[in-house]
Design a protein around this motif. Structure first.
Motif, PDB file in Angstrom:
ATOM      1  N   GLY A  30       0.796  -1.219   0.000  1.00 17.67           N
ATOM      2  CA  GLY A  30       0.000   0.000   0.000  1.00 17.67           C
ATOM      3  C   GLY A  30       0.828   1.269   0.000  1.00 17.67           C
ATOM      4  O   GLY A  30       0.309   2.356   0.269  1.00 17.67           O
ATOM      5  N   TRP A  31       2.120   1.141  -0.290  1.00 15.98           N
ATOM      6  CA  TRP A  31       2.968   2.323  -0.371  1.00 15.98           C
ATOM      7  C   TRP A  31       2.595   3.184  -1.578  1.00 15.98           C
ATOM      8  O   TRP A  31       2.079   2.687  -2.575  1.00 15.98           O
ATOM      9  CB  TRP A  31       4.429   1.920  -0.520  1.00 15.98           C
ATOM     10  N   ASP A  32       2.877   4.469  -1.487  1.00 13.46           N
ATOM     11  CA  ASP A  32       2.838   5.360  -2.633  1.00 13.46           C
ATOM     12  C   ASP A  32       4.260   5.471  -3.180  1.00 13.46           C
ATOM     13  O   ASP A  32       5.232   5.404  -2.422  1.00 13.46           O
ATOM     14  CB  ASP A  32       2.323   6.746  -2.232  1.00 13.46           C
ATOM     15  N   ALA A  33       4.385   5.622  -4.484  1.00 20.61           N
ATOM     16  CA  ALA A  33       5.696   5.761  -5.123  1.00 20.61           C
ATOM     17  C   ALA A  33       5.683   6.993  -6.015  1.00 20.61           C
ATOM     18  O   ALA A  33       4.783   7.165  -6.837  1.00 20.61           O
ATOM     19  CB  ALA A  33       6.033   4.519  -5.942  1.00 20.61           C
ATOM     20  N   ALA A  34       6.686   7.863  -5.857  1.00 24.55           N
ATOM     21  CA  ALA A  34       6.767   9.084  -6.657  1.00 24.55           C
ATOM     22  C   ALA A  34       8.226   9.434  -6.896  1.00 24.55           C
ATOM     23  O   ALA A  34       9.094   9.159  -6.054  1.00 24.55           O
ATOM     24  CB  ALA A  34       6.065  10.237  -5.944  1.00 24.55           C
ATOM     25  N   ASP A  35       8.508  10.043  -8.038  1.00 26.59           N
ATOM     26  CA  ASP A  35       9.869  10.464  -8.331  1.00 26.59           C
ATOM     27  C   ASP A  35      10.303  11.538  -7.340  1.00 26.59           C
ATOM     28  O   ASP A  35       9.513  12.411  -6.952  1.00 26.59           O
ATOM     29  CB  ASP A  35       9.960  10.999  -9.759  1.00 26.59           C
ATOM     30  N   SER A  36      11.562  11.469  -6.937  1.00 26.33           N
ATOM     31  CA  SER A  36      12.070  12.405  -5.927  1.00 26.33           C
ATOM     32  C   SER A  36      12.233  13.821  -6.461  1.00 26.33           C
ATOM     33  O   SER A  36      12.275  14.777  -5.678  1.00 26.33           O
ATOM     34  CB  SER A  36      13.422  11.913  -5.400  1.00 26.33           C
ATOM     35  N   GLY A  37      12.383  13.943  -7.792  1.00 30.29           N
ATOM     36  CA  GLY A  37      12.599  15.262  -8.366  1.00 30.29           C
ATOM     37  C   GLY A  37      14.026  15.751  -8.258  1.00 30.29           C
ATOM     38  O   GLY A  37      14.304  16.926  -8.563  1.00 30.29           O
ATOM     39  N   MET A  38      14.955  14.888  -7.837  1.00 30.35           N
ATOM     40  CA  MET A  38      16.354  15.312  -7.739  1.00 30.35           C
ATOM     41  C   MET A  38      16.957  15.451  -9.127  1.00 30.35           C
ATOM     42  O   MET A  38      16.860  14.525  -9.937  1.00 30.35           O
ATOM     43  CB  MET A  38      17.165  14.302  -6.909  1.00 30.35           C
ATOM     44  N   SER A  47       6.418   6.070   0.116  1.00 31.38           N
ATOM     45  CA  SER A  47       5.883   6.720   1.312  1.00 31.38           C
ATOM     46  C   SER A  47       4.655   5.985   1.805  1.00 31.38           C
ATOM     47  O   SER A  47       3.977   5.277   1.049  1.00 31.38           O
ATOM     48  CB  SER A  47       5.551   8.193   1.040  1.00 31.38           C
ATOM     49  N   GLN A  48       4.378   6.150   3.090  1.00 33.04           N
ATOM     50  CA  GLN A  48       3.216   5.550   3.741  1.00 33.04           C
ATOM     51  C   GLN A  48       2.463   6.664   4.448  1.00 33.04           C
ATOM     52  O   GLN A  48       2.980   7.268   5.392  1.00 33.04           O
ATOM     53  CB  GLN A  48       3.666   4.478   4.743  1.00 33.04           C
ATOM     54  N   LYS A  49       1.270   6.973   3.943  1.00 34.58           N
ATOM     55  CA  LYS A  49       0.446   8.040   4.515  1.00 34.58           C
ATOM     56  C   LYS A  49       1.233   9.338   4.615  1.00 34.58           C
ATOM     57  O   LYS A  49       1.206  10.039   5.643  1.00 34.58           O
ATOM     58  CB  LYS A  49      -0.099   7.614   5.883  1.00 34.58           C
ATOM     59  N   GLY A  50       1.976   9.655   3.548  1.00 29.71           N
ATOM     60  CA  GLY A  50       2.686  10.918   3.478  1.00 29.71           C
ATOM     61  C   GLY A  50       4.054  10.942   4.129  1.00 29.71           C
ATOM     62  O   GLY A  50       4.759  11.947   4.039  1.00 29.71           O
ATOM     63  N   VAL A  51       4.440   9.854   4.784  1.00 30.31           N
ATOM     64  CA  VAL A  51       5.751   9.792   5.446  1.00 30.31           C
ATOM     65  C   VAL A  51       6.685   8.932   4.600  1.00 30.31           C
ATOM     66  O   VAL A  51       6.353   7.791   4.262  1.00 30.31           O
ATOM     67  CB  VAL A  51       5.627   9.193   6.860  1.00 30.31           C
ATOM     68  N   HIS A  52       7.853   9.454   4.251  1.00 32.07           N
ATOM     69  CA  HIS A  52       8.802   8.701   3.444  1.00 32.07           C
ATOM     70  C   HIS A  52       9.307   7.464   4.193  1.00 32.07           C
ATOM     71  O   HIS A  52       9.642   7.532   5.378  1.00 32.07           O
ATOM     72  CB  HIS A  52       9.987   9.584   3.049  1.00 32.07           C
ATOM     73  N   VAL A  53       9.339   6.352   3.479  1.00 33.74           N
ATOM     74  CA  VAL A  53       9.717   5.069   4.065  1.00 33.74           C
ATOM     75  C   VAL A  53      11.063   4.591   3.526  1.00 33.74           C
ATOM     76  O   VAL A  53      11.923   4.108   4.270  1.00 33.74           O
ATOM     77  CB  VAL A  53       8.643   4.000   3.762  1.00 33.74           C
ATOM     78  N   ALA A  54      11.255   4.696   2.211  1.00 35.89           N
ATOM     79  CA  ALA A  54      12.438   4.120   1.576  1.00 35.89           C
ATOM     80  C   ALA A  54      12.606   4.709   0.192  1.00 35.89           C
ATOM     81  O   ALA A  54      11.724   5.389  -0.343  1.00 35.89           O
ATOM     82  CB  ALA A  54      12.308   2.592   1.498  1.00 35.89           C
ATOM     83  N   GLY A  55      13.767   4.419  -0.406  1.00 35.97           N
ATOM     84  CA  GLY A  55      14.059   4.860  -1.757  1.00 35.97           C
ATOM     85  C   GLY A  55      14.230   3.684  -2.701  1.00 35.97           C
ATOM     86  O   GLY A  55      14.464   2.549  -2.271  1.00 35.97           O
ATOM     87  N   LEU A  56      14.120   3.952  -3.991  1.00 38.13           N
ATOM     88  CA  LEU A  56      14.240   2.930  -5.030  1.00 38.13           C
ATOM     89  C   LEU A  56      15.038   3.505  -6.183  1.00 38.13           C
ATOM     90  O   LEU A  56      14.759   4.612  -6.654  1.00 38.13           O
ATOM     91  CB  LEU A  56      12.842   2.520  -5.500  1.00 38.13           C
ATOM     92  N   MET A  57      16.036   2.739  -6.648  1.00 34.70           N
ATOM     93  CA  MET A  57      16.867   3.229  -7.736  1.00 34.70           C
ATOM     94  C   MET A  57      17.376   2.065  -8.580  1.00 34.70           C
ATOM     95  O   MET A  57      17.323   0.901  -8.160  1.00 34.70           O
ATOM     96  CB  MET A  57      18.059   4.016  -7.190  1.00 34.70           C
ATOM     97  N   ASP A  58      17.856   2.388  -9.779  1.00 30.28           N
ATOM     98  CA  ASP A  58      18.522   1.391 -10.617  1.00 30.28           C
ATOM     99  C   ASP A  58      19.809   0.923  -9.945  1.00 30.28           C
ATOM    100  O   ASP A  58      20.423   1.672  -9.168  1.00 30.28           O
ATOM    101  CB  ASP A  58      18.880   1.992 -11.982  1.00 30.28           C
TER     102      ASP A  58
END
Length: 256
Positions: A30-38, A47-58
Motif C-alpha cells: 500500500g505504499w505510494d511511489a513518486a519520483d524524488s525530483g532530484m 511513502s506511507q500516509k505521506g511519510v517517506h519510508v524508503a528509496g528505489l533506484m537502478d
C-alpha cells in the motif's frame, strides 16, 4: 527525538526494473511511489500516509560490474561519514563506495562488515524527520543480520556505531539469536547464517497489519515466498520473500 550516531535512518532498494519493483511494493504494502525530483538522478521515494519510508533506484553501473544482485540496503546515521568509513577499514571491513555527497541530502558511503554484509553510512543535511515508532504499519520494524560470526559482527558494529549486546534467544540447532540495540532499545537481531541464505547479509522486516493477507499479495503480484509464516515472540508472525526482481525482503505482523 533527534537522530543520533548509530540510528538506522533510511532504507534503499536497488533493482534492475524500477517500474516493476514500484508496482510490486505499492500493491503488496500500500505504499505510494513518486519520483524524488532530484536533478540528474532517477530516484523513487516510497511513502506511507505521506511519510517517506524508503528509496528505489537502478543498480548503479559500478555495482552492476561487481554483479551485485537486486537488494535492500539500510543506512545508519554517523557523525562523520569519512571518519566512519576509515573506521570500517581499520576494523577489517571494506568500503564499496567511497564517501560522496548527494546535493541537498547529505554525505554517504557504502561499506561492508568483515563478513561481507553491506550497509550504508549517512550524514544528512538539516534536521531529519522524526522516525515512526516500531510497529507502525508500512515502516521498517526490525533489522536482522545473517552473519558467519555473530560475536565478531557485534564487536565490529559496537565499535563502529555504539550498538550494545542485549538479550540472546536460544534457537536450538540454529544457534543463538542475539539481540542488539542502543540506549535501552532493541534495533534488531544477529543470527547465524544458514546455508540457504547465501552470503552474509542484512534483511529488513516491514510491519504489516495482516501477515497472511500480505503473503497472498506477494504471490499474486509475482513475488516468491522463501519462508512461510513463522511465529516469533510478541504474538507476531514473519515471512521472508523475494520480489519479482529477486531482492530479498521480509514482513512482520499479526495473524488476524
Amino acid at each position: 527525538m533527534s537522530v543520533k550516531h548509530g540510528d538506522f535512518v533510511w532504507y534503499e532498494l536497488m533493482s534492475p526494473d524500477v517500474a516493476g519493483a514500484a508496482a510490486f511494493y505499492t500493491a503488496v504494502l500500500g505504499w505510494d511511489a513518486a519520483d524524488s525530483g532530484m536533478p540528474g538522478l532517477t530516484y523513487t521515494l516510497f511513502s506511507q500516509k505521506g511519510v517517506h519510508v524508503a528509496g528505489l533506484m537502478d543498480i548503479p553501473p559500478d555495482a552492476a560490474a561487481r554483479k551485485v544482485p537486486p537488494n535492500w540496503t539500510g543506512y545508519v546515521a554517523v557523525d562523520d561519514v569519512d571518519v566512519s568509513a576509515a573506521e570500517v577499514t581499520r576494523l577489517g571491513g571494506q568500503v564499496h563506495r567511497a564517501p560522496d555527497d548527494i546535493p541537498g541530502v547529505g554525505r554517504f558511503a557504502i561499506v561492508a562488515d568483515p563478513d561481507g554484509a553491506v550497509i550504508g553510512l549517512l550524514k544528512g543535511q538539516g534536521d531529519p524527520p522524526e522516525l515512526p515508532g516500531l510497529g507502525t504499519p508500512g515502516h521498517i520494524a526490525w533489522r536482522e543480520l545473517h552473519a558467519d560470526n555473530g560475536a565478531k559482527a557485534l564487536d565490529f558494529y559496537g565499535q563502529l556505531f555504539g550498538w550494545e549486546k542485549r538479550d540472546g534467544l536460544d534457537m536450538g540447532p540454529m544457534g543463538i539469536y542475539q539481540l542488539y540495540g542502543k540506549n535501552g532499545a532493541d534495533y534488531g537481531g544477529i543470527t547465524p547464517r544458514q546455508p540457504d541464505m547465501g552470503s552474509p547479509m542484512w534483511v529488513y522486516y516491514i510491519q504489516v497489519e495482516n501477515i497472511d493477507e500480505t503473503a497472498k499479495r506477494v504471490v499474486a503480484n509475482g513475488g516468491k515466498i522463501e519462508l512461510e509464516p513463522m511465529e516469533v515472540p510478541g504474538e507476531m508472525w514473519v515471512i521472508q520473500c523475494r520480489d519479482p526482481q529477486g531482492a530479498l525482503t521480509a514482513m512482520v505482523g499479526p495473524r488476524v
